[in-house]
Design an enzyme around this catalytic site. Structure first.
Site, PDB file in Angstrom:
ATOM      1  N   GLN A   1     -34.795  26.076 -47.779  1.00 24.76           N
ATOM      2  CA  GLN A   1     -34.173  26.938 -46.771  1.00 24.76           C
ATOM      3  C   GLN A   1     -35.079  28.118 -46.392  1.00 24.76           C
ATOM      4  O   GLN A   1     -34.597  29.195 -46.041  1.00 24.76           O
ATOM      5  CB  GLN A   1     -32.820  27.453 -47.281  1.00 24.76           C
ATOM      6  CG  GLN A   1     -31.729  26.404 -47.258  1.00 24.76           C
ATOM      7  CD  GLN A   1     -31.333  26.005 -45.818  1.00 24.76           C
ATOM      8  OE1 GLN A   1     -31.546  26.754 -44.861  1.00 24.76           O
ATOM      9  NE2 GLN A   1     -30.770  24.821 -45.666  1.00 24.76           N
ATOM     10  N   SER A   2     -36.381  27.898 -46.414  1.00 28.96           N
ATOM     11  CA  SER A   2     -37.320  28.982 -46.100  1.00 28.96           C
ATOM     12  C   SER A   2     -37.190  29.465 -44.656  1.00 28.96           C
ATOM     13  O   SER A   2     -37.279  28.676 -43.712  1.00 28.96           O
ATOM     14  CB  SER A   2     -38.750  28.467 -46.334  1.00 28.96           C
ATOM     15  OG  SER A   2     -39.685  29.330 -45.723  1.00 28.96           O
ATOM     16  N   ASN A   3     -36.991  30.773 -44.504  1.00 23.54           N
ATOM     17  CA  ASN A   3     -36.980  31.376 -43.165  1.00 23.54           C
ATOM     18  C   ASN A   3     -38.392  31.447 -42.600  1.00 23.54           C
ATOM     19  O   ASN A   3     -38.597  31.355 -41.401  1.00 23.54           O
ATOM     20  CB  ASN A   3     -36.385  32.787 -43.225  1.00 23.54           C
ATOM     21  CG  ASN A   3     -34.946  32.778 -43.681  1.00 23.54           C
ATOM     22  OD1 ASN A   3     -34.075  32.248 -42.987  1.00 23.54           O
ATOM     23  ND2 ASN A   3     -34.672  33.334 -44.849  1.00 23.54           N
TER      24      ASN A   3
ATOM     25  N   ALA B   1     -40.725  29.270 -43.083  1.00 25.25           N
ATOM     26  CA  ALA B   1     -41.049  27.937 -42.560  1.00 25.25           C
ATOM     27  C   ALA B   1     -40.416  27.762 -41.178  1.00 25.25           C
ATOM     28  O   ALA B   1     -41.072  27.325 -40.222  1.00 25.25           O
ATOM     29  CB  ALA B   1     -40.548  26.868 -43.529  1.00 25.25           C
TER      30      ALA B   1
END
Ligand SMILES: Cc1ncc(COP(=O)(O)O)c(C=O)c1O
Length: 342
Positions: free
Chosen positions: A86-88, A90
């Site tokens: 859930q990387s922002n 990325a």
């Protein structure tokens, strides 16, 4: 304008930068919260870095201004980065690549604490696909940096020119985005005729914290920066933040030094692990939403705001203190954490 801000501007101007923000993000007062008697007269403000206008917004766009500048200067045609599922960072890398006609390869690692459907398919994961990124979902135990090295070799073999960004975009170059933000905040404070005693941020890969601290240090301002660590332990985060801040200062002005005691990291809100919900986070997210109509995320901002609430309730700050909480975005994470709020 104080000369020191000119000094910061001049130092930043040495690095290629691509504008991704529309202009300064607003500073707003949390009037209803600041009136609560339990907050002991502290005046809470937010810096709305969630309102940066591309790809759903968030702090990573400030770093990406400098990272994209570096990538384009090197002639890159593909952006590569890694992070949690859930990387922002990325998600925003994918959005920036889409906006600039670049390819994007995202290496995403599984979470140790969440495997539910919303987490695996909703939120940032949904948006990565919409932005057209190629996603590599790693199995548990595969090291993302080693995988990235291999991927880069493969891409080069295909005639592509990849540019690799570290976790969270927190290289010294990327962190320059928050040194620039420090200048922006100091100018806004001057225009409002007020002094922020402390700027409060979540600390994940430490680039936001380090950049802000480097910026205020170079500008000679007395504002403190406090980071709530959400990824590393307090001790590890403090060590990393000190090291990174010194690296950012090296880029800006080799003669400016930083005392060890300038690093303020609080590890009390991390909980069991990175991304593991805590009761205090749930309360903080709900309070900001229900009292101020503002959305913060469960992994970063929610935990950091919980720390700020605990500190003001304990009476750590004197009445009348002006405290600035940086809203770093990450709102898509709320949809990935639906179950935590049930
Ligand atoms: C929404 C949000 N807030 C805060 C942070 C923490 O920023 P940093 O990694 O620079 O410490 C991140 C990092 O991923 C983020 O996505």
């Amino acid at each position: 304008m104080p000369n020191d801000l000119n000094h910061l501007d001049a130092a930043l101007a040495a690095y290629p930068r691509v504008a991704l923000l529309e202009g300064p993000t607003p500073i707003q007062k949390l009037s209803r919260l600041s009136d609560l008697p339990e907050l002991n007269g502290c005046q809470l403000y937010v810096k709305r870095d969630d309102l940066t206008g591309l790809g759903g917004g968030g702090n990573k766009l400030r770093k990406l201004e400098f990272l994209l500048g570096e990538a384009l200067a090197e002639g890159a045609d593909t952006l590569v980065t890694w992070g949690g599922l859930q990387s922002n960072h990325a998600r925003l890398t994918a959005a920036v690549a889409a906006r600039h006609g670049l390819a994007c390869e995202l290496i995403l690692t599984p979470s140790a604490v969440r495997t539910d459907d919303d987490f695996c398919h909703n939120g940032n994961v949904l948006l990565d696909a919409l932005f057209g990124a190629k996603v590599h979902r790693l199995a548990r135990g595969v090291l993302p940096d080693a995988y990235a090295t291999q991927l880069v070799d493969t891409l080069k073999g295909q005639g592509k020119r990849p540019f690799v960004m570290p976790l969270g975009g927190s290289s010294p170059r990327g962190s320059l985005g928050y040194a620039a933000c420090a200048g922006e905040i100091l100018r806004q404070a001057e225009a409002l005729d007020m002094h922020f005693e402390q700027i409060i941020v979540p600390n994940g890969s430490a680039g936001t914290h380090s950049g802000l601290l480097a910026g205020v240090t170079l500008a000679g301002a007395s504002t403190q920066i406090l980071g709530y660590s959400v990824l590393a332990t307090e001790e590890q985060a403090a060590t990393t933040t000190l090291e990174k801040t010194r690296q950012v200062l090296q880029l800006l002005d080799r003669s400016t030094t930083l005392a060890d005691h300038s690093i303020r990291v609080d590890g009390s809100q991390r909980g069991d692990a990175y991304g593991a919900p805590t009761e205090a986070m749930l309360e903080a997210v709900r309070l900001l939403a229900s009292q101020e109509g503002l959305l913060t995320d469960p992994v970063y901002g929610g935990k950091a705001f919980a720390g700020l609430l605990a500190a003001v309730r304990r009476g750590d700050y004197r009445a009348g203190s002006n405290l600035l909480f940086v809203m770093t975005g990450g709102m898509p994470g709320l949809f990935a954490y639906r179950r935590a709020f049930e």
